[in-house]
Design a protein around this motif. Structure first.
Motif, PDB file in Angstrom:
ATOM      1  N   PHE A   3       0.725  -1.243  -0.055  1.00  0.00           N
ATOM      2  CA  PHE A   3      -0.055   0.001  -0.181  1.00  0.00           C
ATOM      3  C   PHE A   3       0.853   1.117  -0.025  1.00  0.00           C
ATOM      4  O   PHE A   3       0.663   2.234  -0.780  1.00  0.00           O
ATOM      5  N   LYS A   4       1.896   1.324   0.751  1.00  0.00           N
ATOM      6  CA  LYS A   4       2.850   2.330   0.997  1.00  0.00           C
ATOM      7  C   LYS A   4       3.527   2.556  -0.401  1.00  0.00           C
ATOM      8  O   LYS A   4       3.566   3.636  -0.898  1.00  0.00           O
ATOM      9  N   VAL A   7       0.911   4.120  -2.904  1.00  0.00           N
ATOM     10  CA  VAL A   7       0.387   5.306  -2.720  1.00  0.00           C
ATOM     11  C   VAL A   7       1.569   6.420  -2.966  1.00  0.00           C
ATOM     12  O   VAL A   7       1.315   7.390  -3.599  1.00  0.00           O
TER      13      VAL A   7
ATOM     14  N   ASN B  47      -0.936   8.110   9.451  1.00  0.00           N
ATOM     15  CA  ASN B  47       0.139   6.846   9.158  1.00  0.00           C
ATOM     16  C   ASN B  47      -0.581   5.845  10.119  1.00  0.00           C
ATOM     17  O   ASN B  47      -0.694   4.542   9.643  1.00  0.00           O
ATOM     18  N   LYS B  49      -3.821   5.350  10.290  1.00  0.00           N
ATOM     19  CA  LYS B  49      -4.949   4.935   9.621  1.00  0.00           C
ATOM     20  C   LYS B  49      -4.620   3.998   8.549  1.00  0.00           C
ATOM     21  O   LYS B  49      -5.234   3.175   8.273  1.00  0.00           O
ATOM     22  N   LYS B  50      -3.511   4.308   7.837  1.00  0.00           N
ATOM     23  CA  LYS B  50      -3.039   3.385   6.921  1.00  0.00           C
ATOM     24  C   LYS B  50      -2.444   2.239   7.438  1.00  0.00           C
ATOM     25  O   LYS B  50      -2.857   1.096   7.021  1.00  0.00           O
ATOM     26  N   ARG B  53      -5.590   0.165   7.966  1.00  0.00           N
ATOM     27  CA  ARG B  53      -6.207  -0.294   6.639  1.00  0.00           C
ATOM     28  C   ARG B  53      -5.392  -1.430   6.416  1.00  0.00           C
ATOM     29  O   ARG B  53      -6.161  -2.560   5.929  1.00  0.00           O
ATOM     30  N   ASN B  54      -4.195  -1.489   6.640  1.00  0.00           N
ATOM     31  CA  ASN B  54      -3.511  -2.629   6.285  1.00  0.00           C
ATOM     32  C   ASN B  54      -3.860  -3.973   7.001  1.00  0.00           C
ATOM     33  O   ASN B  54      -3.881  -4.766   6.347  1.00  0.00           O
ATOM     34  N   SER B  82     -10.658  -2.376  -0.500  1.00  0.00           N
ATOM     35  CA  SER B  82      -9.444  -1.551  -0.308  1.00  0.00           C
ATOM     36  C   SER B  82      -9.960  -0.124  -0.782  1.00  0.00           C
ATOM     37  O   SER B  82      -9.566   0.888  -0.029  1.00  0.00           O
ATOM     38  N   ASN B  86     -10.333   3.380   1.764  1.00  0.00           N
ATOM     39  CA  ASN B  86      -9.769   4.599   1.411  1.00  0.00           C
ATOM     40  C   ASN B  86     -10.882   5.764   1.571  1.00  0.00           C
ATOM     41  O   ASN B  86     -10.484   6.844   2.157  1.00  0.00           O
ATOM     42  N   ILE B  89     -11.150   6.621   5.294  1.00  0.00           N
ATOM     43  CA  ILE B  89      -9.945   7.359   5.771  1.00  0.00           C
ATOM     44  C   ILE B  89     -10.069   8.805   5.525  1.00  0.00           C
ATOM     45  O   ILE B  89      -9.709   9.859   6.021  1.00  0.00           O
TER      46      ILE B  89
END
Lengths: 337, 179
Positions: A3-4, A7, B47, B49-50, B53-54, B82, B86, B89
Motif C-alpha cells: 500500500f505504501k 500510494v 499513518n 489510519k494506513k 487499513r493494512n 481497499s 480509502n 479514511i
C-alpha cells in the motif's frame, strides 16, 4: 508495504503530471546516523549513502537541479565533533520535466574533518560561493521534515511516520515532499530504532554547533532562522522520548502492556520495538490458538501491531527457540471484546 | 503426500478446530470494527489510519474482496474493500462512528469443492455521522445487517520445511437488511 508503495507511486505520478514545470529550488538535507560511516579515505561509505546521493541523469537540459542545499552526515559515535559543510555551484539548466531529476541529490563525498565524512552537493544553482554555507542553509526555509530510514526496520512506523526500507522510495518521498514544500530542512534519521536518545542529542548539538561556527566566522547574518526549526524538531523528538519511557521486564509484560487499553497507542512504540529483542527476527512466527486449536499465523511484527489495536489478552503457550531467541511462539488469545 | 488441491499434507480439520475458527471469526469481525473505527477517527494520524487499513485488509482473503454499502436512495453499492477503506479514511464528515454488534455465525462451515471450508457470519452495523458537532441530517439508513463470507483455507509456507496450515479469512460482505 504494498500500500505504501502504491500510494507513493500514485503520489509521484500526480506530482509528475501536475508539477512538471516547477522545481525544487533548494533545501537542506541532513542525515542523522547512528552508525560508523568510515574513517579513512579508502573506506567506502555504505551503500545507503551512495544510493541516496548518486545523481540520476537523463541527458536532458535542466533548468534547476533537484538537489538539496546542503547535506550533512552527523556521526553519533564521536562527540564534540566539528562539521563542515560545502556546496559547489552548478550551471543552470532548463526544461525540467523528469521525476528522476528531483532525486538528483548529491554527487560528491568529502572527508575533510574529524568526524570522518560529509556528503556534499556538487549541484545547487542558487548557492553563491561568496556566501557562507551557514548563511545559505539559514536562508533555506523554516519548515522541517523528518524522514526515517532503516534497511531492516523492526517496525513500520517511528513517531507516527513511515520508516522507509527502500532507498528509491525514500528518495521519491523526499523529492515529492520537496516538490510541494520548496523551502525546508529535511532530516533523514537512519536506523531510528537504535539510537533515538542519541538523535535528540545530535540535533541539539547540530544546532549549537552551527551557532558556534557562525559566531567564529562572523559571516552569517540570519543564524536564528536555522535555529528555530531545529528546536522544533528537538521538541518533537523529546516528546517521543517521553513516550518511550514505558518499558517492560519480560516478554509476558511486553505483551500485556502492548495490549493494554489504558496505554495510549503513541506510547507503545518502545514496547513494540523492545519486544523484538526476544525474537530471531520481525518475521518470527506467531501461531494463534483458541482452545488449543491453531486458528492463524502471523509474524511477530504485525502481530504486536494488531495487538496494540485489538487489546486482546494473551497467554503464551509455548516457545520454540533458535540461537537463544524465539523463532516460533504459540499464543492463546482471550476474547478482546 | 499432496492433497487433491495440490497443497502439501495437512492435518484434517476436526470439530474442535471448526469451533475455534467460529470463535476466531467473531473476533476477526470485531477486529475489523476496531480497524474501521480507527480509519474513521479524525484524531488519528494518517499513518496510523494506513496501518489500520493494512491490518484490516489482512483479515480478508484478498484485497479484491468486496463490501456492499447501502446508500441514501436505498440502492446498494458494491466496492472493493481497499476502495471502501480509502473512502473511510478520506471521509468528509467531521465524525463517523461505525459499530458492529450482534455478531454470530449464521451458517456453519462446510467443505467446498476446492478443499476449503465456507461459512457465513452475520452482524449488525450501526453507522452514525455528524458534521461540526451536529448529527448529520439524512435519510441514509444507519442500521444495516450484513453477511460476511468466511473461508478456512490451507496456506503453505516454507521455513526449512514446507508446512501447510489452516487459516481463517473474511470474504465478501453483503447487505442483507437495512432499517
Amino acid at each position: 508495504m504494498s500500500f505504501k508503495y502504491t500510494v507513493l507511486t500514485m503520489f509521484a505520478v500526480i506530482c509528475l503530471c501536475s508539477c512538471s514545470d516547477k522545481a525544487v529550488k533548494n533545501f537542506s538535507l541532513t542525515f542523522i546516523v547512528t552508525e560508523k560511516i568510515g574513517n579513512d579515505k579508502n573506506e567506502k561509505y555504505p551503500d545507503f549513502y551512495a544510493k541516496m546521493c548518486t545523481p540520476i541523469t537523463t541527458g536532458k537540459n535542466i533548468e534547476y537541479n533537484y538537489v538539496p542545499g546542503a547535506i550533512l552526515v552527523k556521526r553519533l559515535d564521536i562527540e564534540n565533533c566539528t562539521v563542515k559543510l560545502s556546496i559547489v555551484a552548478d550551471e543552470k539548466k532548463s526544461n525540467v520535466s523528469n521525476l528522476n531529476y528531483r532525486r538528483n541529490m548529491v554527487t560528491k563525498f568529502f572527508d575533510e574533518n574529524t568526524i570522518g565524512y560529509q556528503l556534499c552537493l556538487e549541484s545547487g544553482s542558487r548557492y553563491e560561493k561568496k556566501e557562507s554555507i551557514l548563511s545559505y542553509v539559514s536562508s533555506l526555509g523554516k519548515k522541517n521534515r523528518v524522514f526515517y530510514y532503516s534497511a531492516n526496520p523492526l517496525n513500520d512506523m517511528c513517531n507516527g511516520e513511515i520508516i522507509y526500507d527502500n532507498i528509491d522510495t525514500l528518495r521519491n518521498a523526499i523529492a515529492n515532499y520537496l516538490f510541494s514544500n520548496s523551502a525546508t530542512n529535511v532530516f533523514v534519521i537512519v536506523n531510528p530504532e537504535s539510537g533515538k536518545e542519541q538523535i535528540t542529542k545530535t540535533i541539539e548539538d547540530t544546532s549549537t554547533h552551527k551557532k558556534d561556527t557562525t559566531s567564529q566566522s562572523g559571516e552569517v547574518k540570519h543564524s536564528n532562522t536555522f535555529d528555530n526549526p531545529a528546536k522544533h524538531i528537538v521538541k518533537e523528538i523529546r516528546k517521543s522520548n517521553s513516550d518511550r519511557q514505558i518499558d517492560a521486564n519480560n516478554i509476558e509484560e511486553y505483551f500485556a502492556k502492548i495490549a493494554d487499553k489504558t496505554i495510549p497507542y503513541n506510547m507503545k512504540f518502545g514496547l513494540k520495538t523492545g519486544i523484538q529483542k526476544y525474537f530471531t527476527s520481525p518475521r518470527a512466527v506467531v501461531i494463534k490458538q483458541i482452545n488449543g486449536s491453531e486458528v492463524g499465523r502471523d509474524n511477530i511484527k504485525d502481530y504486536v501491531e494488531g495487538l496494540s489495536n485489538t487489546h486482546r489478552g494473551i497467554k503464551i503457550v509455548r516457545k520454540k527457540y533458535y540461537s537463544d531467541k524465539i523463532n516460533i511462539i504459540y499464543i492463546e488469545e482471550n476474547s478482546g471484546f | 503426500m499432496l492433497a487433491q488441491d495440490g497443497f502439501a499434507s495437512i492435518k484434517p480439520i476436526t470439530d474442535e478446530d471448526i469451533a475455534s475458527f467460529k470463535e476466531q471469526a467473531v473476533r476477526d469481525i470485531y477486529d475489523l470494527n476496531s480497524y474501521i473505527s480507527m480509519m474513521c477517527n479524525k484524531a488519528a494520524s494518517a499513518n496510523r489510519k494506513k496501518f489500520a487499513r493494512n491490518m484490516a485488509i489482512k483479515l480478508f482473503y484478498s484485497d479484491s474482496a468486496t463490501v456492499q454499502i447501502s446508500r441514501a436512495d436505498k440502492s446498494i453499492k458494491t466496492e472493493k474493500i481497499s476502495t471502501y477503506f480509502n473512502n473511510l479514511i478520506c471521509t468528509k464528515y467531521s465524525n463517523v462512528n461505525i459499530t458492529f454488534y450482534e455478531v454470530y455465525i449464521s451458517k456453519d462451515f462446510k467443505p467446498g469443492p476446492n478443499g476449503k471450508y465456507y461459512g457465513t457470519a452475520t452482524y449488525t452495523q450501526k453507522f452514525e455521522v455528524s458534521s461540526n458537532g451536529k448529527e448529520y441530517q439524512t435519510n441514509h439508513p444507519d442500521i444495516t445487517e450484513k453477511n460476511v463470507q468466511l473461508v478456512i483455507e490451507p496456506i503453505t509456507y516454507q521455513d526449512g520445511n514446507i508446512q501447510t496450515y489452516w487459516v481463517l479469512k473474511l470474504g465478501d460482505i453483503n447487505v442483507t437488511n437495512t432499517e
